[in-house]
Design an enzyme around this catalytic site. Structure first.
Site, PDB file in Angstrom:
ATOM      1  N   MET A   1       0.827  -1.205   0.000  1.00  0.00           N
ATOM      2  CA  MET A   1       0.000   0.000   0.000  1.00  0.00           C
ATOM      3  C   MET A   1       0.862   1.256   0.000  1.00  0.00           C
ATOM      4  SD  MET A   1      -2.720   1.059   2.981  1.00  0.00           S
ATOM      5  CE  MET A   1      -3.631   2.603   2.951  1.00  0.00           C
ATOM      6  N   SER A   2       0.476   2.238  -0.798  1.00  0.00           N
ATOM      7  CA  SER A   2       1.145   3.533  -0.866  1.00  0.00           C
ATOM      8  C   SER A   2       2.597   3.337  -1.320  1.00  0.00           C
ATOM      9  CB  SER A   2       1.036   4.242   0.487  1.00  0.00           C
ATOM     10  OG  SER A   2       1.457   5.583   0.390  1.00  0.00           O
ATOM     11  N   MET A   3       3.592   3.739  -0.521  1.00  0.00           N
ATOM     12  CA  MET A   3       4.976   3.461  -0.900  1.00  0.00           C
ATOM     13  C   MET A   3       5.204   1.970  -1.101  1.00  0.00           C
ATOM     14  SD  MET A   3       8.375   4.347   1.333  1.00  0.00           S
ATOM     15  CE  MET A   3       9.906   3.471   1.088  1.00  0.00           C
TER      16      MET A   3
ATOM     17  N   TYR B   1      -0.590  -0.984  -4.807  1.00  0.00           N
ATOM     18  CA  TYR B   1      -1.753  -0.222  -4.335  1.00  0.00           C
ATOM     19  C   TYR B   1      -1.281   1.071  -3.687  1.00  0.00           C
ATOM     20  CZ  TYR B   1      -5.384   0.724  -0.725  1.00  0.00           C
ATOM     21  OH  TYR B   1      -6.306   1.308   0.122  1.00  0.00           O
TER      22      TYR B   1
ATOM     23  N   GLY C   1       3.613   0.348  -2.994  1.00  0.00           N
ATOM     24  CA  GLY C   1       3.478   0.167  -4.434  1.00  0.00           C
ATOM     25  C   GLY C   1       4.812   0.116  -5.146  1.00  0.00           C
TER      26      GLY C   1
END
Length: 396
Positions: A229-231, A252, A233
């Site tokens: 999730m976020s970083m 994501y 990704g």
């Protein structure tokens, strides 16, 4: 999307993030709105005071319900309190190593989470051996003695494993997936308790996680998916380039180069000395910057364990998939948020560079899903993501 704070994009987003977890028991909308109304935009101390007061009040309700023999009520309140403590701690970044509120508030987020009956009955707290310590994790087995598909899920630049329950863990249960949520170096307790900063070679984290996961009851070693999730990704695709026991990967949202997410200085790229000097100035005067830039820089110094502009530029430059993306072989889902304020354009770069079976999912502002990581529209994200997983990895 502006939620309460028209004059502060960062406060607005973090409020949306907090209230978005209402879909999975992490918030009550009225509690969030009334709390946000008492916060002064841009004032980090005001943010902490109001969210901490809310978290303490809801934790008190939880304790009272538990003492009175109302486990369902207590569990609901404990989960909300955990999310509110995480939110309260978010902007304590001026001096996170020595500010006692960081350790105290984070500990309360963990304590209330683990006190919830919902967690105690369905999730097993586990610890994953890694580099001489143990990474905090929780495991949900929905397949019993039968081997079923399993989602491994971690966060990014500022995540905790407890938040991952709201971000994806409870959704995995509803969709019938085993789930192992965990945190690595640079995140949660690994950072706060053990002092471990991030590392760009995330495969060094994921390989021990997979080694551990395949020992768990219910895990089918042929159907293990990884979500970042976020970083995350960036982190998850990086790991998938080397750890080929991963059957599917979800970015994501997708991140190709972390350097593009750092606040920029108005200096030509070829002027390396000027770039360093500008970053030193940004760091030194970040208290005068808008909330988002101030927070990103302050958090980066902590999670990457750097102090100077040169060190930050050197470290963040390592987080680039250009040289390894061609090694990803598993089916990969790359998600994009139309109005992402952190990683605009990064998902497309990642998707275009991948040579494996790949799928691109764009979430739009018209759907209410255009914010970073689709905060405020998690049920839509989970529907699309788990449908893709079922079709790609197989659920039956």
């Amino acid at each position: 999307m502006r939620f309460i704070f028209d004059g502060d994009e960062s406060f607005s987003f973090e409020t949306l993030r907090a209230v978005g977890y209402a879909a999975y028991g992490g918030a009550d909308i009225g509690e969030v709105i009334t709390t946000a109304a008492r916060i002064t935009p841009g004032d980090w101390e005001s943010w902490y005071r109001q969210w901490r007061a809310l978290a303490d009040r809801i934790a008190g309700i939880a304790d009272g319900c538990a003492a009175a023999g109302h486990p369902v009520s207590a569990s609901s309140a404990y989960l909300r309190a955990s999310n509110y403590y995480r939110t309260a701690e978010f902007y304590l970044r001026d001096d996170p190593r020595s500010d006692p509120r960081v350790a105290d508030t984070s500990a309360r987020a963990i304590q209330t989470f683990r006190s919830a009956d919902e967690i105690q009955k369905r999730w097993e707290r586990v610890q994953i051996p890694y580099a001489g310590i143990e990474l905090e994790a929780y495991y949900l087995n929905v397949s019993g003695d039968h081997r079923g598909p399993t989602l491994l899920a971690h966060g990014g630049f500022d995540s905790t494993v407890e938040e991952m329950y709201f971000a994806v863990g409870e959704a995995a249960r509803r969709y019938g997936w085993n789930c192992l949520i965990f945190e690595g170096p640079g995140q949660g307790s690994a950072l706060r308790h053990h002092g471990l900063p991030f590392r760009h070679d995330w495969e060094a984290v994921i390989t021990p996680v997979v080694d551990f996961a395949i020992t768990l009851r219910g895990v089918d070693p042929e159907r293990i998916a990884l979500l970042g999730m976020s970083m995350g990704g960036y982190l998850a695709p990086r790991a998938a380039a080397f750890e080929h026991r991963i059957a599917a990967c979800i970015a994501y949202d997708g991140v190709f180069s972390m350097a593009d997410a750092m606040p920029t200085a108005d200096v030509p790229e070829h002027d390396s000395a000027g770039q360093v000097a500008a970053f030193d100035a940004l760091i030194a005067h970040r208290g005068q910057a808008p909330t988002s830039a101030r927070w990103v820089l302050s958090n980066a110094l902590w999670v990457f364990d750097v102090t100077t502009g040169q060190e930050l530029l050197d470290e963040i430059g390592k987080y680039d998939l250009a040289d390894v993306v061609g090694r990803v072989t598993c089916p990969t889902l790359v998600c994009e948020a139309e109005d992402d304020q952190f990683f605009q354009g990064q998902p497309t770069k990642l998707y275009d560079a991948l040579r494996c079976p790949k799928t691109f999912l764009r979430f739009t502002a018209d759907e209410g899903a255009g914010e970073h990581c689709h905060e405020g529209a998690l049920t839509l994200f989970h529907q699309r993501m788990f449908d893709w997983l079922d079709e790609t990895v197989g659920h039956g």
